[in-house]
Design an enzyme around this catalytic site. Structure first.
Site, PDB file in Angstrom:
ATOM      1  N   LYS A  39       0.821  -1.200   0.000  1.00 37.11           N
ATOM      2  CA  LYS A  39       0.000   0.000   0.000  1.00 37.11           C
ATOM      3  C   LYS A  39       0.864   1.262   0.000  1.00 37.11           C
ATOM      4  CE  LYS A  39      -2.635   0.681   3.599  1.00 37.11           C
ATOM      5  NZ  LYS A  39      -2.306   1.986   4.171  1.00 37.11           N
ATOM      6  N   PRO A 114      -3.013   3.281   7.800  1.00 32.69           N
ATOM      7  CA  PRO A 114      -2.228   2.091   8.106  1.00 32.69           C
ATOM      8  C   PRO A 114      -2.580   1.492   9.465  1.00 32.69           C
ATOM      9  CG  PRO A 114      -0.887   4.091   8.286  1.00 32.69           C
ATOM     10  CD  PRO A 114      -2.302   4.519   8.099  1.00 32.69           C
ATOM     11  N   HIS A 116      -2.970  -2.357  11.808  1.00 38.54           N
ATOM     12  CA  HIS A 116      -3.941  -3.439  11.927  1.00 38.54           C
ATOM     13  C   HIS A 116      -4.871  -3.248  13.106  1.00 38.54           C
ATOM     14  CE1 HIS A 116      -2.144  -5.852   8.861  1.00 38.54           C
ATOM     15  NE2 HIS A 116      -0.959  -5.685   9.407  1.00 38.54           N
ATOM     16  N   LYS A 475     -25.632   4.462  53.076  1.00 41.54           N
ATOM     17  CA  LYS A 475     -26.684   5.090  52.277  1.00 41.54           C
ATOM     18  C   LYS A 475     -28.077   4.741  52.792  1.00 41.54           C
ATOM     19  CE  LYS A 475     -25.661   2.944  48.465  1.00 41.54           C
ATOM     20  NZ  LYS A 475     -24.500   2.181  48.942  1.00 41.54           N
ATOM     21  N   SER A 543     -24.989   3.081  42.466  1.00 36.85           N
ATOM     22  CA  SER A 543     -24.924   3.836  41.201  1.00 36.85           C
ATOM     23  C   SER A 543     -23.507   4.345  40.917  1.00 36.85           C
ATOM     24  CB  SER A 543     -25.941   4.980  41.177  1.00 36.85           C
ATOM     25  OG  SER A 543     -25.971   5.705  42.376  1.00 36.85           O
TER      26      SER A 543
END
Lengths: 646, 309
Positions: A39, A114, A116, A475, A543
């Site tokens: 290429k 270019p 991969h 909590k 959360s």
């Protein structure tokens, strides 16, 4: 100065030449191939040869004597290619680079992608603006898995013109038989891809055969050289023949007497007097003027950046799509689309992202991954999340209706990008397949009794108190005391607790990231309904992800969402370990445990940050009550009836 | 009317018109998406084309952002004159910024060398100015064909809070959908001329008749030969070294920067067509006229990471 003397073309001749070039066309293409396919050599060859040709043409204006081919070609070519190689060796990532060359007939922009590792992402990026793809094949090896992948991605991104460059033909003795074999195999394979042109060319990039110069060693080949083909292939009337589309970029308002809409025409043509429709609102008007600095134009076509004025004053702003009223785009808040994921962090259904589509930006969530596509085998595979470089077919839901076309019909009005709301990175690219009709058929049922009416009856201001923090941070203990205190004051409340909800509504969900996202999305939706019902809703969930808490905030509405961060250090939580979970997680008996092997993203700007180490929970809960009082959430029932405080 | 439509649909935009439309689209996106953009104006041919495109993009409005020139105080006098005339003619706002600490220390290209001078008076000055005015986007006239590290740079090039560029962590850029989202203190450098080549620039200047600084055209000018380059004696701050002689030569400049760092070429090209003709046959690439890129210790990529344009 001998070079200058060679070319004796007069300035006048050059002017004519340049002005003639004004009508020169442009072609954008990308080259796909693995490192060994040659290429870089091919790109180097094109850059090198065309420069020589260009100089020759100029010289030929008056002198016909100059010939290329006297330079040590191999050496020069290698230098060009080495430039790219050197960058790689230095560890500099070239994900997508753009290179340029020109001939008499066209200017070329080459997307060079270019590498991969990031191939899908990079190739998709290069392909998104390309008119044509050159797929390289090593004549010795024939079609490879990569060739099929490249053809698929090119087709997915809407490239309609393909060159199959059968390279290194010199290494198979310029064999016509071998060429035909590969050509036919590819043609059979590519029938499903809907390419308008498919040109197979045997070549040797290294020696220049059939790249820019016709090979003397392949008399049997009657087709064009690569460059001849690139110079002449007919491209791009597709957008021109589509119905008119014009995404409004900028409202042009220099003074009270002028109101124009600036943008780039995405498809079709427009002329003065044409009736246009604002896709989202359905309002119509006629084109009054097409304004340019060098006078008004009678008409304009796809690709032109223009400013349009209309006969009537109708409400139009950036993000609107103007279209020909005879053939309107889809307007919907649900769509099915192909999505290419480009980020290290995977996409989770239910998580919200920003979607930029045309000139409009909305929030969007993937509601369902219909299937993922294996780019090597084209098999459809199931998946709960989309990872980097994966392609999936999904349903998406948007925060507001937008106007669009299927990508197949229009690459500009049918494409979008997804942006991460926290990092602002571009994380995905999408191609609309079709609008989901559900959006137009399910309308909101207008209720006579609304949120305000319910709240007034209950004599309170509804809100969500969203407690977030690590497991064991306290909590639920605090939330429970807060609810008791509110209840004693006569407030109407409800608590959604993480563990309790997982026994019912969310019992189908596990603890992987993808499930956590969905878990919070559902709880967000339920809290929204409870707030709508007029309740003070307490949510006590770990959360762990900022994105979902932000999503919940958005669903509920910012002025009714109070994020309370129970900021207990992990060491303290481990010490408390009321359910013995940290011990199990550290022993590896529980996977994906927040704080151990799954992250917790602490709130950046919570409304309230509670520190409860060594403090009486009653005292901490009182801090919450004080916050609510100070911010007018606990106004007396009488003032609610007057509408104050809402 | 119908025949017009048929004719149009068989026509594609020419290369120059396609480039022009793309640049205008980019310029409008920046104006629409950013709170406080600015256009860097360096007076050269690329800046002139970019400015011309900005005037077109918003017509009949004026561009909704100011121009800014980072003045090292070592620019050619003709450049400053041209700059002020241009701003006057177009009726635009211009911000001129020079690094005050650099001025105080008397930083100059002769005593401190091109690398130090460029870093303090250009890169640092630019960062100062961007921070000072809180610009969240800055247009630059750079082209991808100029230099290797430019070839891979995005049209919307993200900069961190220190104005630095991270070539390994660039946002993917697809279609014409540019991502302009930044957090506080971060910014975008926008390059509307990314896909133009030097030839495109000259063709466009020729067809659109865009005014240029006279320095691009050949004229008799006083020069000395130094380090293999022809340096113009633009004012009396330049010391003539032993062995050097000031000669009047017919020269012009292919690129413009600080006069002590910009080499002239001997040429008789005194009209646009002659310049284009000369350019078409020149084999040396454009930036070879600039000392700055020859400094081994300061490659373009390194400079860009530090915040250079």
């Amino acid at each position: 100065m001998s070079d200058t003397e060679t070319i004796t073309a007069s300035a006048e001749t050059v002017t004519d030449y340049i002005l003639a070039q004004e009508e020169k066309d442009q072609l954008r293409f990308l080259t796909c191939g693995s490192v060994d396919d040659g290429k870089s050599t091919l790109i180097g060859r094109l850059l090198f040869d065309t420069k020589l040709i260009f100089e020759d043409q100029l010289a030929a204006l008056e002198k016909d004597s100059r010939r290329h081919g006297t330079v040590g070609e191999e050496m020069d070519l290698a230098l060009l290619v080495d430039g790219l190689e050197a960058e790689r060796e230095q560890g500099i990532t070239i994900d997508v680079a753009y290179r340029f060359f020109a001939t008499d007939k066209r200017k070329f922009i080459v997307a060079d992608t270019p590498g991969h590792e990031q191939y899908t992402r990079n190739m998709a990026t290069g392909a998104s603006t390309a008119d044509l793809a050159v797929l390289l094949v090593d004549a010795r090896h024939g079609l490879m898995v990569q060739t099929r992948r490249h053809a698929y991605i090119a087709s997915l991104l809407g490239i309609r013109h393909v060159v199959l460059a059968i390279n290194k033909i010199d290494l198979v003795d310029f064999s016509q038989e071998r060429f035909e074999e590969i050509r036919q195999e590819f043609a059979a394979f590519a029938t499903g891809f809907d390419f308008e042109t498919l040109e197979a060319i045997p070549m040797s990039a290294r020696y220049g055969d059939n790249v820019t110069i016709r090979s003397e060693k392949m008399d049997w080949f009657e087709g064009p050289t690569l460059l001849e083909h690139l110079e002449t292939v007919q491209i791009g009337i597709h957008e021109l023949n589509q119905p008119f589309r014009f995404p409004v970029q900028w409202v042009n308002r220099p003074n009270l007497d002028f109101r124009g809409y600036s943008g780039t025409i995405a498809a079709g043509t427009v002329s003065i007097g044409d009736e246009l429709v604002v896709a989202a609102s359905g309002k119509t008007s006629k084109v009054q003027e097409i304004v340019t600095p060098v006078g008004n134009q009678p008409s304009a076509a796809a690709g032109e950046a223009v400013t349009i004025t209309l006969e009537d004053e109708i409400d139009i702003s950036r993000g609107d799509l103007l279209a020909t009223s005879g053939s309107r785009p889809d307007v919907a808040d649900q769509m099915a689309a192909h999505l290419i994921w480009m980020n290290d962090a995977p996409l989770f259904p239910g998580r919200s992202y920003l979607m930029k589509i045309g000139t409009k930006t909305v929030t969007a969530t993937v509601t369902e991954i219909k299937h993922k596509i294996n780019v090597n085998t084209f098999e459809q595979v199931a998946g709960k999340q989309i990872d980097l470089n994966e392609i999936a077919f999904c349903n998406l839901s948007l925060s507001a209706p937008v106007a669009f076309d299927p990508y197949e019909a229009n690459r500009t009005t049918g494409s979008f990008i997804l942006i991460d709301r926290l990092t602002n990175a571009t994380v995905g690219a999408g191609m609309v397949w079709f609008a989901l009709r559900r959006a137009t058929n399910i309308h909101w049922q207008a209720m006579h009794v609304d949120k305000q009416a319910r709240a007034t009856n209950l004599g309170q201001r509804p809100a969500v108190l969203w407690f977030t923090g690590l497991s064991g941070s306290g909590k639920s203990t605090i939330a429970s005391i807060v609810e008791r205190k509110l209840h004693l004051e006569g407030r109407h409340t409800y608590t959604l607790d993480g563990d309790n909800v997982r026994h019912g509504l969310n019992r189908d969900l596990g603890f992987a990231d993808v499930d956590r996202v969905e878990n919070i999305r559902r709880v967000g939706e339920v809290s929204k309904l409870f707030v709508d019902a007029g309740l003070i809703t307490l949510v006590s969930f770990i959360s762990p992800f900022r994105a979902e808490r932000d999503l919940a905030r958005e669903m509920v509405g910012s002025d009714e969402f109070i994020e309370i961060f129970v900021d207990t250090p992990i060491e303290e939580c481990k010490k408390r370990d009321p359910k013995g979970l940290y011990a199990k997680a550290e022993a590896g008996e529980i996977k994906n445990f927040t704080g151990i092997d799954s992250p917790y993203e602490a709130p950046v700007n919570p409304e309230l940050r509670l520190s409860n180490v060594g403090r009486d929970p009653e005292e901490v809960a009182e801090e919450v009550i004080e916050y609510l009082r100070a911010n007018n959430y606990l106004v007396p029932p009488a003032s609610i009836a007057d509408g104050a405080g809402i | 009317m119908d025949t017009t439509h048929t004719d149009l649909s068989s026509d594609r935009l020419s290369n120059l018109r396609r480039l022009e439309a793309e640049s205008i689209h980019i310029i409008r996106e920046v104006a629409a998406e950013f709170r406080n953009p600015v256009m860097l104006y360096s007076i050269g041919k690329d800046s002139s084309v970019m400015l011309h495109l900005a005037m077109k993009a918003f017509y009949p409005s004026k561009p909704p952002f100011p121009l800014m020139h980072v003045d090292t105080t070592w620019k050619f006098r003709d450049m400053i004159k041209f700059r002020d005339e241009t701003v006057e003619r177009l009726g635009l706002d211009l911000i001129v910024h020079s690094n005050p600490e650099g001025l105080e220390k008397g930083i100059n290209p002769f005593d401190h060398g091109s690398s130090v001078h460029t870093h303090i008076m250009k890169t640092e000055a630019l960062k100062q100015a961007l921070t000072k005015y809180g610009f969240d986007a800055a247009f630059g006239g750079a082209r991808r064909d100029e230099e290797k590290s430019r070839a891979k740079e995005r049209v919307f090039s993200f900069r961190n809070t220190n104005h630095g560029w991270d070539p390994k962590n660039q946002r993917p850029e697809l279609w014409n959908l540019y991502n302009g989202r930044v957090s506080k203190g971060e910014s975008i450098r926008a390059f509307p001329l990314s896909n133009w080549t030097e030839l495109d620039i000259w063709q466009y200047i020729l067809t659109e008749n865009i005014p240029m600084v006279p320095l691009y055209f050949a004229a008799p000018r006083p020069v000395v030969e130094r380090d293999g380059m022809l340096i113009m004696v633009d004012d009396d701050r330049m010391t003539i070294l032993p062995g050097e002689t000031v000669e009047e030569k017919l020269v012009r400049f292919r690129t413009l920067g600080c006069y002590p760092l910009t080499g002239a070429i001997e040429s008789d090209a005194d009209t646009l067509p002659k310049i284009v003709r000369e350019m078409l046959i020149a084999r040396t690439s454009e930036r070879s006229g600039r000392l700055i890129d020859h400094d081994d210790s300061a490659s373009m990529e390194k400079k860009k990471r530090e915040g250079y344009f």
